[in-house]
Design an enzyme around this catalytic site. Structure first.
Site, PDB file in Angstrom:
ATOM      1  N   TRP A 325      -3.384  -2.063  -6.735  1.00 24.88           N
ATOM      2  CA  TRP A 325      -2.729  -0.787  -7.018  1.00 24.88           C
ATOM      3  C   TRP A 325      -3.717   0.361  -6.866  1.00 24.88           C
ATOM      4  CZ3 TRP A 325      -3.751   3.073 -10.531  1.00 24.88           C
ATOM      5  CH2 TRP A 325      -2.750   4.034 -10.729  1.00 24.88           C
ATOM      6  N   HIS A 326      -4.979   0.117  -7.234  1.00 23.23           N
ATOM      7  CA  HIS A 326      -5.975   1.182  -7.189  1.00 23.23           C
ATOM      8  C   HIS A 326      -6.351   1.585  -5.771  1.00 23.23           C
ATOM      9  CE1 HIS A 326      -6.509   0.346 -11.496  1.00 23.23           C
ATOM     10  NE2 HIS A 326      -7.049   1.556 -11.552  1.00 23.23           N
ATOM     11  N   GLY A 327      -6.274   0.681  -4.828  1.00 22.71           N
ATOM     12  CA  GLY A 327      -6.633   1.088  -3.480  1.00 22.71           C
ATOM     13  C   GLY A 327      -6.558  -0.040  -2.473  1.00 22.71           C
ATOM     14  N   PHE A 477      -5.495   7.558  -5.835  1.00 21.15           N
ATOM     15  CA  PHE A 477      -4.682   6.371  -6.061  1.00 21.15           C
ATOM     16  C   PHE A 477      -3.200   6.718  -6.200  1.00 21.15           C
ATOM     17  CE2 PHE A 477      -8.747   5.157  -8.385  1.00 21.15           C
ATOM     18  CZ  PHE A 477      -9.328   4.674  -7.223  1.00 21.15           C
TER      19      PHE A 477
END
Length: 477
Positions: A325-327, A477
């Site tokens: 989800w962060h990257g 993000f």
């Protein structure tokens, strides 16, 4: 438009005055003003992506109503999956397509099949991960009959697009924020004062702590091959406080400015660096995201029920998803994997729910154990942060390896505006203030609030780098 910019310092008071002195007659007027302000705020980043926010809002609003109106389970499921697939489809195209295309091409090249991936030259829409998760939680809750569909499009639009949380959270729930938007807000001076204090403390975290630490963290990470062991260790520590000051500072500012409008947002941080194990850390760090994955992924997968093997599977699933989800980079996936590995011994020994109380220290043997638990948890977190910060897995591994091989612990000169020893002293003072504030809303209120407010403002003016307008880490993000 950053929260720490002069343009926002003009924008917020204008919205505040209009909200309480012009559009204060009904909640409809209040909500309409906040929507206009939110759309303007978002369009300042890139007006071309405003259509994406509006489309996502309308999609979830309409499908939510259709899910509730459906006479059969098949129809309800159709509208539910339509919303999920379209939302995740947009997120996948803008955020993950290039990652998957490049990774698949590298895989083919690795087995001798030449491949040139077709990559998209697109900019990641700011905040897309956050407002997508707002909408998904809303649709899921309707599908599971936890809430009723919102019929007022203005109220629902504000829930999704509310500018304090639009680009970097916290990830709100319809059950928490929507009821507040359904009633007229009346001005509360004490609440507004509390909000201003919280905003200023958040600005201190961002401008004084995060941005100053960033100067050193960037210098060390960008030149890590020439750094000795002490500098590499300090680089990891500086980044740990950079990302904490940056993200928790944003969250404090978001919560504080919401109080100016009579609204309460979900608490997103609860002094995570005082955690005694990694499970407690994740109950205290980015709380809105951790609870989102817990409620919509971990528990539906079975949670802590079932065999240990299934529990392990569920833990790795949420941590790997959190990393992803962060990257769109393998470094974030490894970061998630490491946190899952840290969590695993606690799960297997049934100690993942051990530290549910607030931490405290006394002059006794037990406190030494507590202090060691906090210190070791912080060290493990710093190791994981190296993967979060590094550009590649190779760079992260090399960085950590050099800590043990470049065995020199002398002070190294860094070409920047501030002195490293002063920064270490500032971090120490910040830790003491945070420790003393564990049981309070924020550290400025209470006794001597005027003096503390003056000191905070002086620190912002003296140490702030307004000319840089450094953006918040989580905006990517």
């Amino acid at each position: 438009m950053f929260f720490n910019s002069l343009s926002f310092a003009l924008f917020l008071p204008i919205v505040f005055v209009l909200y309480w002195f012009v559009f204060n007659k009904t909640k409809r007027y209040q909500n309409a003003l906040l929507i206009v302000a939110s759309y303007y705020f978002y369009s300042c980043w890139d007006w071309r992506f405003l259509f994406l926010l509006v489309f996502s809002t309308f999609l979830d609003y309409y499908t939510g109503i259709q899910i509730e109106k459906s006479k059969t389970a098949t129809a309800s499921k159709f509208w539910f999956w339509l919303s999920v697939i379209v939302n995740l489809g947009f997120l996948g195209v803008f955020k993950y397509y290039n990652f998957f295309a490049a990774s698949f091409s590298e895989l083919l090249n690795g087995v001798g099949l030449q491949s040139s991936p077709l990559l998209l030259n697109v900019v990641l829409p700011v905040g897309i991960s956050f407002y997508t998760f707002h909408g998904l939680s809303y649709v899921i809750d309707i599908y599971l009959k936890r809430i009723k569909a919102e019929k007022n499009f203005v109220d629902y639009s504000l829930f999704v697009s509310y500018f304090p949380l639009l680009v970097a959270g916290p990830i709100e729930r319809a059950t928490h924020l929507l009821p507040q938007l359904k009633v007229k807000r009346n001005f509360d001076f004490e609440k507004a004062k509390e909000g201003i204090y919280q905003m200023i403390w958040g600005l201190v975290k961002k401008v004084v702590i995060a941005d100053t630490c960033a100067t050193y963290a960037n210098a060390i990470f960008d030149n890590y091959t020439s750094m000795n062991s002490l500098s590499l260790i300090l680089g990891a520590v500086y980044f740990a406080f950079q990302i904490y000051g940056d993200f928790s500072g944003y969250s404090d500012m978001a919560l504080g400015m919401s109080k100016l409008f009579g609204l309460d947002l979900l608490k997103n941080f609860n002094f995570p660096y005082f955690s005694r194990d990694i499970a407690e850390f994740w109950r205290r760090w980015h709380i809105s995201l951790s609870s989102w994955f817990r409620d919509y992924v971990y528990i539906p997968l079975g949670g802590s029920r079932g065999t240990k093997l299934k529990q392990v599977r569920n833990v790795f699933a949420i941590f790997l998803l959190s990393g992803f989800w962060h990257g769109a980079n393998w470094t974030f996936i490894i970061w998630g994997f490491l946190n899952a590995a840290y969590f695993l011994p606690l799960l297997l020994t049934n100690k993942n729910r051990s530290n549910l109380d607030d931490v405290s220290l006394h002059w006794d043997i037990h406190s030494l154990k507590v202090f060691w638990s906090m210190f070791s948890t912080f060290l493990l977190t710093c190791v994981a942060w190296v993967f979060f910060r590094a550009k590649s897995i190779t760079e992260a591994v090399d960085y950590l390896q050099r800590i043990f091989t470049n065995q020199k612990f002398s002070s190294q000169y860094l070409d920047n505006e501030r002195y490293s020893y002063e920064l270490l002293l500032m971090i120490t003072v910040f830790i003491l203030v945070e420790w003393n504030s564990r049981t309070r809303i924020e550290p400025i209120s209470g006794k001597y609030s005027g003096l503390k407010l003056t000191l905070c403002l002086a620190a912002i003016i003296a140490l702030g780098t307004y000319s840089d307008y450094k953006e918040f880490i989580y905006f990517q993000f």
